[in-house]
Structures are given as C-alpha cells and as structure tokens.
Design a protein around this motif. Structure first.
Motif, PDB file in Angstrom:
ATOM      1  N   PRO A 283       0.784  -1.082  -0.127  1.00  0.00           N
ATOM      2  CA  PRO A 283       0.015   0.097  -0.059  1.00  0.00           C
ATOM      3  C   PRO A 283       0.768   1.186   0.062  1.00  0.00           C
ATOM      4  CG  PRO A 283      -0.787  -1.468   1.698  1.00  0.00           C
ATOM      5  CD  PRO A 283       0.479  -2.141   1.151  1.00  0.00           C
ATOM      6  N   ASN A 284       0.464   2.277  -0.716  1.00  0.00           N
ATOM      7  CA  ASN A 284       1.130   3.339  -0.847  1.00  0.00           C
ATOM      8  C   ASN A 284      -0.077   4.656  -1.036  1.00  0.00           C
ATOM      9  OD1 ASN A 284       2.659   6.008  -1.572  1.00  0.00           O
ATOM     10  ND2 ASN A 284       3.666   4.908  -2.938  1.00  0.00           N
ATOM     11  N   PRO A 285      -0.334   5.125  -0.022  1.00  0.00           N
ATOM     12  CA  PRO A 285      -1.704   6.243  -0.080  1.00  0.00           C
ATOM     13  C   PRO A 285      -1.150   7.540  -1.298  1.00  0.00           C
ATOM     14  CG  PRO A 285      -0.278   6.561   2.028  1.00  0.00           C
ATOM     15  CD  PRO A 285       0.324   5.111   1.244  1.00  0.00           C
ATOM     16  N   MET A 286       0.146   7.659  -1.447  1.00  0.00           N
ATOM     17  CA  MET A 286       0.476   8.679  -2.397  1.00  0.00           C
ATOM     18  C   MET A 286       0.243   8.356  -3.765  1.00  0.00           C
ATOM     19  SD  MET A 286       1.290  10.950  -0.402  1.00  0.00           S
ATOM     20  CE  MET A 286       2.008  12.348  -1.384  1.00  0.00           C
ATOM     21  N   SER A 287      -0.040   6.862  -4.184  1.00  0.00           N
ATOM     22  CA  SER A 287      -0.185   6.446  -5.500  1.00  0.00           C
ATOM     23  C   SER A 287      -1.521   6.735  -5.959  1.00  0.00           C
ATOM     24  CB  SER A 287       0.386   4.858  -5.640  1.00  0.00           C
ATOM     25  OG  SER A 287      -0.316   4.388  -6.585  1.00  0.00           O
ATOM     26  N   ASP A 288      -2.039   6.705  -7.129  1.00  0.00           N
ATOM     27  CA  ASP A 288      -3.227   6.876  -7.722  1.00  0.00           C
ATOM     28  C   ASP A 288      -4.238   5.882  -7.504  1.00  0.00           C
ATOM     29  OD1 ASP A 288      -2.660   9.282  -8.871  1.00  0.00           O
ATOM     30  OD2 ASP A 288      -2.282   8.497 -10.920  1.00  0.00           O
ATOM     31  N   THR A 289      -3.765   4.675  -7.400  1.00  0.00           N
ATOM     32  CA  THR A 289      -4.288   3.357  -6.896  1.00  0.00           C
ATOM     33  C   THR A 289      -4.373   2.744  -5.584  1.00  0.00           C
ATOM     34  OG1 THR A 289      -2.666   1.926  -7.579  1.00  0.00           O
ATOM     35  CG2 THR A 289      -4.087   2.530  -9.201  1.00  0.00           C
ATOM     36  N   GLY A 290      -3.421   3.713  -4.812  1.00  0.00           N
ATOM     37  CA  GLY A 290      -3.029   3.524  -3.230  1.00  0.00           C
ATOM     38  C   GLY A 290      -1.988   2.249  -3.261  1.00  0.00           C
ATOM     39  N   TYR A 291      -1.372   1.912  -4.454  1.00  0.00           N
ATOM     40  CA  TYR A 291      -0.258   0.892  -4.179  1.00  0.00           C
ATOM     41  C   TYR A 291       0.897   1.089  -5.083  1.00  0.00           C
ATOM     42  CZ  TYR A 291      -3.483  -2.148  -1.773  1.00  0.00           C
ATOM     43  OH  TYR A 291      -4.312  -2.691  -0.722  1.00  0.00           O
ATOM     44  N   ASP A 292       1.958   0.550  -4.752  1.00  0.00           N
ATOM     45  CA  ASP A 292       3.280   0.987  -5.242  1.00  0.00           C
ATOM     46  C   ASP A 292       3.273   0.523  -6.745  1.00  0.00           C
ATOM     47  OD1 ASP A 292       4.647   2.238  -3.272  1.00  0.00           O
ATOM     48  OD2 ASP A 292       5.188   0.558  -2.309  1.00  0.00           O
ATOM     49  N   GLU A 293       3.118  -0.488  -7.198  1.00  0.00           N
ATOM     50  CA  GLU A 293       3.613  -1.019  -8.551  1.00  0.00           C
ATOM     51  C   GLU A 293       2.921  -0.503  -9.751  1.00  0.00           C
ATOM     52  OE1 GLU A 293       5.140  -5.460  -6.859  1.00  0.00           O
ATOM     53  OE2 GLU A 293       3.651  -5.169  -8.121  1.00  0.00           O
ATOM     54  N   THR A 294       3.992  -0.091 -10.648  1.00  0.00           N
ATOM     55  CA  THR A 294       3.261   0.142 -11.920  1.00  0.00           C
ATOM     56  C   THR A 294       3.198  -1.207 -12.695  1.00  0.00           C
ATOM     57  OG1 THR A 294       5.389  -0.053 -13.255  1.00  0.00           O
ATOM     58  CG2 THR A 294       4.724   1.918 -12.149  1.00  0.00           C
ATOM     59  N   PRO A 295       2.227  -1.089 -13.674  1.00  0.00           N
ATOM     60  CA  PRO A 295       1.855  -2.422 -14.616  1.00  0.00           C
ATOM     61  C   PRO A 295       3.095  -3.044 -15.058  1.00  0.00           C
ATOM     62  CG  PRO A 295       0.284  -0.649 -14.934  1.00  0.00           C
ATOM     63  CD  PRO A 295       1.174   0.044 -14.389  1.00  0.00           C
ATOM     64  N   GLU A 296       4.125  -2.521 -15.584  1.00  0.00           N
ATOM     65  CA  GLU A 296       5.369  -2.800 -15.942  1.00  0.00           C
ATOM     66  C   GLU A 296       5.826  -3.790 -14.854  1.00  0.00           C
ATOM     67  OE1 GLU A 296       3.719   0.188 -18.290  1.00  0.00           O
ATOM     68  OE2 GLU A 296       4.299   0.414 -16.439  1.00  0.00           O
ATOM     69  N   THR A 297       6.077  -3.188 -13.807  1.00  0.00           N
ATOM     70  CA  THR A 297       6.773  -3.939 -12.469  1.00  0.00           C
ATOM     71  C   THR A 297       5.813  -5.210 -12.167  1.00  0.00           C
ATOM     72  OG1 THR A 297       7.586  -1.842 -11.709  1.00  0.00           O
ATOM     73  CG2 THR A 297       7.486  -3.789 -10.280  1.00  0.00           C
ATOM     74  N   THR A 298       4.520  -5.108 -12.112  1.00  0.00           N
ATOM     75  CA  THR A 298       3.867  -6.298 -11.713  1.00  0.00           C
ATOM     76  C   THR A 298       4.051  -7.394 -12.625  1.00  0.00           C
ATOM     77  OG1 THR A 298       2.266  -4.946 -10.586  1.00  0.00           O
ATOM     78  CG2 THR A 298       1.617  -7.227 -10.916  1.00  0.00           C
ATOM     79  N   GLY A 315      -3.527 -13.141 -12.489  1.00  0.00           N
ATOM     80  CA  GLY A 315      -4.354 -12.004 -12.260  1.00  0.00           C
ATOM     81  C   GLY A 315      -3.824 -10.877 -11.272  1.00  0.00           C
ATOM     82  N   GLY A 316      -4.702  -9.964 -11.070  1.00  0.00           N
ATOM     83  CA  GLY A 316      -4.327  -9.093  -9.999  1.00  0.00           C
ATOM     84  C   GLY A 316      -5.469  -8.817  -8.861  1.00  0.00           C
ATOM     85  N   CYS A 317      -4.808  -8.559  -7.677  1.00  0.00           N
ATOM     86  CA  CYS A 317      -5.628  -8.000  -6.689  1.00  0.00           C
ATOM     87  C   CYS A 317      -5.728  -6.642  -6.265  1.00  0.00           C
ATOM     88  CB  CYS A 317      -5.292  -9.048  -5.459  1.00  0.00           C
ATOM     89  SG  CYS A 317      -6.612  -9.387  -4.184  1.00  0.00           S
ATOM     90  N   CYS A 318      -5.610  -6.101  -5.155  1.00  0.00           N
ATOM     91  CA  CYS A 318      -5.852  -4.978  -4.761  1.00  0.00           C
ATOM     92  C   CYS A 318      -4.477  -3.848  -5.424  1.00  0.00           C
ATOM     93  CB  CYS A 318      -5.707  -4.936  -3.141  1.00  0.00           C
ATOM     94  SG  CYS A 318      -6.729  -5.816  -2.020  1.00  0.00           S
ATOM     95  N   GLY A 319      -5.153  -2.868  -5.896  1.00  0.00           N
ATOM     96  CA  GLY A 319      -4.449  -1.879  -6.525  1.00  0.00           C
ATOM     97  C   GLY A 319      -3.942  -2.371  -8.126  1.00  0.00           C
ATOM     98  N   THR A 320      -4.397  -3.354  -8.453  1.00  0.00           N
ATOM     99  CA  THR A 320      -4.155  -3.681  -9.883  1.00  0.00           C
ATOM    100  C   THR A 320      -5.172  -2.997 -10.790  1.00  0.00           C
ATOM    101  OG1 THR A 320      -5.346  -5.770  -9.704  1.00  0.00           O
ATOM    102  CG2 THR A 320      -2.779  -5.750  -9.463  1.00  0.00           C
ATOM    103  N   THR A 321      -4.953  -2.629 -12.009  1.00  0.00           N
ATOM    104  CA  THR A 321      -6.071  -2.180 -12.977  1.00  0.00           C
ATOM    105  C   THR A 321      -5.946  -2.808 -14.332  1.00  0.00           C
ATOM    106  OG1 THR A 321      -4.443  -0.567 -13.969  1.00  0.00           O
ATOM    107  CG2 THR A 321      -5.288   0.295 -11.903  1.00  0.00           C
ATOM    108  N   PRO A 322      -6.837  -2.303 -15.202  1.00  0.00           N
ATOM    109  CA  PRO A 322      -6.954  -2.911 -16.479  1.00  0.00           C
ATOM    110  C   PRO A 322      -5.595  -2.808 -17.201  1.00  0.00           C
ATOM    111  CG  PRO A 322      -8.841  -1.813 -16.319  1.00  0.00           C
ATOM    112  CD  PRO A 322      -8.226  -1.577 -14.774  1.00  0.00           C
ATOM    113  N   ALA A 323      -4.690  -1.891 -16.827  1.00  0.00           N
ATOM    114  CA  ALA A 323      -3.583  -1.557 -17.527  1.00  0.00           C
ATOM    115  C   ALA A 323      -2.664  -2.758 -16.899  1.00  0.00           C
ATOM    116  CB  ALA A 323      -2.767  -0.364 -17.143  1.00  0.00           C
ATOM    117  N   HIS A 324      -2.706  -3.265 -15.457  1.00  0.00           N
ATOM    118  CA  HIS A 324      -1.896  -4.066 -14.973  1.00  0.00           C
ATOM    119  C   HIS A 324      -2.279  -5.542 -15.712  1.00  0.00           C
ATOM    120  CE1 HIS A 324      -1.470  -1.391 -11.682  1.00  0.00           C
ATOM    121  NE2 HIS A 324      -0.358  -2.002 -11.439  1.00  0.00           N
TER     122      HIS A 324
END
Length: 345
Positions: A283-298, A315-324
């Motif tokens: 978790p990272n409250p400063m991120s748009d999704t509230g989590y650290d990793e970019t799609p590329e990193t994940t 697949g992805g859980c918390c903080g992941t988006t369609p881009a991930h």
C-alpha cells in the motif's frame, strides 16, 4: 456451468496461461461515490433503506450502480482477461449484516453473476476464438471460525461452522442462478472458513444435480509465510485437497515479489492447476491506486512465475488495474502453463 464449458476451461488451462481480472474495490474507489450512489438514489433500488451508512458496501453497487460495475468488468475484458470475478467479495449474509442488508445477500449474488455473465458473453461474441468465463467470488466473510475475537477468552467465537455453511450456501445458490461458470473461494485467511464454503458447495452440487469447478485461493498475511490461522502454503493445500479443486493458489496481502517463495512452495506440492493474483505491491497512499507497483513492474514479476512453470492462471488483486492485467497478458502470452503433476497430466 455446462459440462462442455468445464471441459473447454480445462482444455484452455492446459494450452496457455489464463488471465484473471484485477482489483474491483480499488477501481470502485476511483469513482469517489457518495452515500446516494450506494443507496440507489432516485432509482429506488433499495426499498426501506437501513439506518446504517452504506457507503463502502461495494457489493450493493450491483443493485444501485450496475453501470459502474459493468464498466469495470468491460475494462478488464478489453484488457484480455479470460476470467472475470463477480462483485460479491462481501456479499454473504454474515458480512451484509453489518449494513442490515443480510436479506439481500442471495439477490446480490444472483444479480452480480448475471451482470458479469452479460459482460463476458458480450466480449466473447466479439472474439469467438477467446471464450470468457465468470468466477463467482466467495470472500472469507468478516468473521473467523478458528480464532477468538476476544484476547482474554481463547475459546470464544463470533460465528459457527454451521452459520458459515448456511451463508455460503445462500451465496452459491445466487451465483449459480446468475450464471457463474466457476466458484472462487478467495482470500482465505482461515482454512476452516474455506472448508465451510467447500462443504456448502458440495451440498449444493448434490441437491442441484450439477457441479461447478471450484478454485481456492489463500492469503499469506505476513513475513511468517503463513495464513492468519497458521498454515504454510503446503499445509493449506493439504487441507483443501480432499475437495479436488480445479485450481489452488494465493492472492492479496503480499505483492508479487514477496509472494514468490510461497507460490513456488505451493506449485511444488499441488497436483492441480495453480493460480496467483497478487496486489500491486504494498500500500502507498500517495499512489493513484493506493499501491506501489506500475503495470510494468507487476507484469515483470509475474512473468518470472510463468517462466518457472509455477502457474496456470495469473491476475491481480488490490491496486491492480486494467493496465496491469493488459501488461500481464502481454508478458506471458508466449509462455507455456505449468504442467506435469497429477490432474494436470
């Protein structure tokens, strides 16, 4: 799910790594919904609304804002997800009692499954060579059958096994009525809760004369490498193995980097398909999704799991988006799935 659909799913799992969708909750949060959205506003979807605040009860949105939930499903399908989860993580009678909506639990599951079914079928119609599947999500509830809620009374419990079975049975009936292809018992922190869900599923199958494939996913809660109720990945697998799940795996809690040794351990002992859908890092409250990793990193991290032949579903859980999810799908599309153990051979 019809037997030919189950056979189609198993065939695909042997051919390639399938892609599960990403987070629902953190996607909903991006809409910054108000109490009025959760209550249904002018649509009157919730008659005689309870006195408690409903904001944050994401499961009720399938009744009050289905447009938002459908749009999230569509976004993941457009990102190449093969399987989408219903928005029912907390749609059990036990969890909904916190909002005085326990009597709407079965309806929520039915409507959520029907909504996901419509989205999946619409996407499949556009890509006939890429069938899409709906996983009926069964969360752990907000109570635990194994751990006392009172530190001064280790024997105390705030839920019984039978109460969990009844709640899960009701949810499963709704999911089946709505058209789910799979039952996904997920984010398991207490294996006794998961066994209640598995017991409820088997009873439903016996009574209904039909079966749905089951996937079970646990969650490692901290650096100890154990679930909250104290099991290692290997012990978790041996606890659910008698129910012959189609797939077993891990999700949530840890990002992919910290999950690595645990998914490796599970892949070495499980004689069925393996799924993995980690959070987008920590978790990272400063991120748009509230989590650290970019799609590329994940995507880079889970690609390593695929290259090691540890997984069949990603697949992805918390903080992941369609881009991930899109990045994951692209990263593993040329890698063969895990194979060669027991039910996989």
């Amino acid at each position: 799910m019809q037997p030919d659909r189950t056979a189609e799913l198993v065939k695909l799992l042997r051919q390639r790594i399938l892609i599960l969708d990403g987070a629902m909750g953190t996607m909903i949060q991006q809409h910054r919904l108000t109490e009025d959205d959760f209550r249904g506003g002018a649509c009157g979807c919730l008659h005689k609304p309870p006195q408690t605040e409903l904001k944050g009860n994401n499961d009720v949105l399938v009744l009050t804002r289905p447009d938002i939930i459908a749009a999230i499903h569509d976004a993941y399908l457009d990102a190449d997800a093969d399987i989408i989860e219903t928005n029912t993580f907390g749609a059990s009678r036990i969890a909904q009692a916190d909002y005085q909506l326990q009597d709407r639990a079965r309806e929520m599951n039915r409507v959520a499954a029907a909504l996901a079914r419509q989205c999946a079928d619409r996407a499949a119609a556009k890509t006939p060579d890429k069938p899409r599947f709906v996983a009926g999500a069964l969360g752990p509830t907000n109570r635990t059958a194994s751990i006392s809620p009172d530190v001064s009374d280790p024997a105390a419990r705030n839920v019984s096994f039978d109460e969990l079975v009844a709640a899960y049975r009701e949810a499963i009936e709704g999911l089946a009525e709505g058209g789910a292809d799979i039952l996904l018992i997920e984010t398991v922190f207490d294996t006794l809760n998961a066994k209640a869900a598995l017991f409820a599923a088997e009873a439903f199958f016996d009574d209904a004369g039909q079966r749905l494939p089951i996937m079970v996913s646990g969650t490692i809660t901290d650096a100890s490498g154990r679930t909250l109720s104290g099991q290692t990945p290997e012990a978790f697998w041996n606890s659910v193995r008698p129910y012959a799940p189609l797939a077993v795996g891990l999700n949530c809690a840890l990002g992919a980097e910290l999950m690595r040794p645990h998914i490796e351990a599970l892949a070495h002992v499980a004689d069925t398909f393996v799924l993995c859908y980690p959070n987008a890092g920590l978790p990272n409250p400063m991120s748009d999704t509230g989590y650290d990793e970019t799609p590329e990193t994940t995507a880079r991290l889970v690609r390593e799991f695929a290259e090691q032949s540890w997984v069949n579903i990603l697949g992805g859980c918390c903080g992941t988006t369609p881009a991930h999810i899109q990045a994951m799908a692209e990263a593993v599309k040329s890698i063969k799935p895990r194979a060669g153990k027991g039910a996989l051979s």
